[in-house]
Design a protein around this motif. Structure first.
Motif, PDB file in Angstrom:
ATOM      1  N   ILE A   1       0.834  -1.203   0.000  1.00 30.83           N
ATOM      2  CA  ILE A   1       0.000   0.000   0.000  1.00 30.83           C
ATOM      3  C   ILE A   1       0.870   1.255   0.000  1.00 30.83           C
ATOM      4  O   ILE A   1       0.658   2.173  -0.800  1.00 30.83           O
ATOM      5  CB  ILE A   1      -0.968  -0.017   1.205  1.00 30.83           C
ATOM      6  CG1 ILE A   1      -2.016  -1.125   1.020  1.00 30.83           C
ATOM      7  CG2 ILE A   1      -1.634   1.343   1.402  1.00 30.83           C
ATOM      8  CD1 ILE A   1      -2.772  -1.482   2.280  1.00 30.83           C
TER       9      ILE A   1
ATOM     10  N   LEU B   1      -3.044   1.519  -8.220  1.00 35.47           N
ATOM     11  CA  LEU B   1      -4.319   1.499  -7.522  1.00 35.47           C
ATOM     12  C   LEU B   1      -4.821   0.065  -7.355  1.00 35.47           C
ATOM     13  O   LEU B   1      -5.267  -0.325  -6.271  1.00 35.47           O
ATOM     14  CB  LEU B   1      -5.360   2.336  -8.274  1.00 35.47           C
ATOM     15  CG  LEU B   1      -6.772   2.327  -7.699  1.00 35.47           C
ATOM     16  CD1 LEU B   1      -6.809   2.924  -6.305  1.00 35.47           C
ATOM     17  CD2 LEU B   1      -7.720   3.075  -8.635  1.00 35.47           C
ATOM     18  N   VAL B   2      -4.719  -0.732  -8.408  1.00 37.17           N
ATOM     19  CA  VAL B   2      -5.167  -2.125  -8.338  1.00 37.17           C
ATOM     20  C   VAL B   2      -4.326  -2.903  -7.330  1.00 37.17           C
ATOM     21  O   VAL B   2      -4.864  -3.621  -6.475  1.00 37.17           O
ATOM     22  CB  VAL B   2      -5.135  -2.795  -9.727  1.00 37.17           C
ATOM     23  CG1 VAL B   2      -5.326  -4.295  -9.629  1.00 37.17           C
ATOM     24  CG2 VAL B   2      -6.201  -2.189 -10.633  1.00 37.17           C
TER      25      VAL B   2
ATOM     26  N   THR C   1      -5.094  -1.786  -3.732  1.00 32.82           N
ATOM     27  CA  THR C   1      -6.421  -2.241  -3.323  1.00 32.82           C
ATOM     28  C   THR C   1      -6.426  -3.737  -3.042  1.00 32.82           C
ATOM     29  O   THR C   1      -7.027  -4.194  -2.055  1.00 32.82           O
ATOM     30  CB  THR C   1      -7.458  -1.883  -4.404  1.00 32.82           C
ATOM     31  OG1 THR C   1      -7.417  -0.475  -4.634  1.00 32.82           O
ATOM     32  CG2 THR C   1      -8.861  -2.278  -3.985  1.00 32.82           C
TER      33      THR C   1
ATOM     34  N   ALA D   1      -4.863  -4.238   0.339  1.00 31.79           N
ATOM     35  CA  ALA D   1      -5.789  -3.886   1.413  1.00 31.79           C
ATOM     36  C   ALA D   1      -6.801  -5.004   1.626  1.00 31.79           C
ATOM     37  O   ALA D   1      -7.121  -5.358   2.771  1.00 31.79           O
ATOM     38  CB  ALA D   1      -6.494  -2.566   1.095  1.00 31.79           C
ATOM     39  N   GLY D   2      -7.286  -5.578   0.541  1.00 30.76           N
ATOM     40  CA  GLY D   2      -8.219  -6.691   0.657  1.00 30.76           C
ATOM     41  C   GLY D   2      -7.607  -7.894   1.347  1.00 30.76           C
ATOM     42  O   GLY D   2      -8.253  -8.531   2.194  1.00 30.76           O
TER      43      GLY D   2
ATOM     44  N   ILE E   1      -3.655  -0.580   6.264  1.00 30.54           N
ATOM     45  CA  ILE E   1      -3.917   0.573   5.401  1.00 30.54           C
ATOM     46  C   ILE E   1      -3.338   1.831   6.038  1.00 30.54           C
ATOM     47  O   ILE E   1      -2.647   2.619   5.362  1.00 30.54           O
ATOM     48  CB  ILE E   1      -5.428   0.725   5.131  1.00 30.54           C
ATOM     49  CG1 ILE E   1      -5.926  -0.442   4.277  1.00 30.54           C
ATOM     50  CG2 ILE E   1      -5.727   2.060   4.461  1.00 30.54           C
ATOM     51  CD1 ILE E   1      -7.443  -0.589   4.233  1.00 30.54           C
TER      52      ILE E   1
END
Length: 186
Positions: free
Chosen positions: A86, A113-114, A117, A120-121, A150
């Motif tokens: 991140i 960004l992908v 993300t 984070a998932g 995050i």
């Protein structure tokens, strides 16, 4: 022993290539592998983006991408690996790609960004049962672990970005003239 289920295989199928590709990006910066520039040239690139001590930043970014990417791919210390992904992806999105908009074909921040993300998932959900964390009984997952990862990624990115100066060749926006709306100056 819990049985591996389809969900675990699906998580591995997302986690492994994303993490390994990020780790490979790290080796491009550190060693010049896979068509990379190595630390000297990458360092000059970091300096052109406004980072001081470009070579040191290139090595730090390369080490972070390598370690966090391998951690994500292996499901090893997943919340910490996710925080590294991140943080490095926020830096990439803002410093290297932000001015180009969203889409990758225009040099935009779509790919960072992908990856950020996805990380984070994984910090929230965990890596699944086909992971080093699971094999050793380390299963720190859930909303609070995800939010912590995050937050750590955002704080480290903010610290790194705060030290940047205006990139070489960029000029501050000119103030709006008397006949121009103030919005055009931003």
């Amino acid at each position: 022993m819990q049985e591996v289920v389809l969900e675990d295989v699906g998580l591995l199928l997302v986690r492994a290539p994303a993490g390994l590709l990020l780790a490979a990006h790290g080796t491009q910066k550190l060693f010049g592998w896979f068509g990379g520039d190595g630390p000297e040239a990458t360092g000059r690139g970091f300096e052109s983006l406004g980072y001081s001590r470009g070579k040191a930043m290139a090595v730090l970014a390369g080490l972070t991408e390598l370690a966090a990417g391998l951690g994500l791919a292996l499901g090893l210390l997943t919340p910490l690996a996710a925080a590294g992904v991140i943080g490095i992806m926020i830096n990439a999105a803002v410093a290297a790609h932000g001015a180009n908009g969203l889409w990758a074909q225009n040099g935009g921040y779509e790919y960072p960004l992908v990856l950020g993300t996805l990380a984070a998932g994984f910090a929230v959900h965990g890596p699944g049962r086909v992971a080093v964390d699971h094999a050793y009984g380390y299963a720190e997952t859930g909303l609070w672990w995800g939010l912590g990862a995050i937050a750590l990624g955002v704080v480290t990115a903010a610290g790194s970005l705060a030290g940047r100066r205006a990139p070489a060749g960029s000029a501050p926006p000119e103030p709006a003239g008397p006949s121009e709306p103030a919005a055009r100056a931003s």
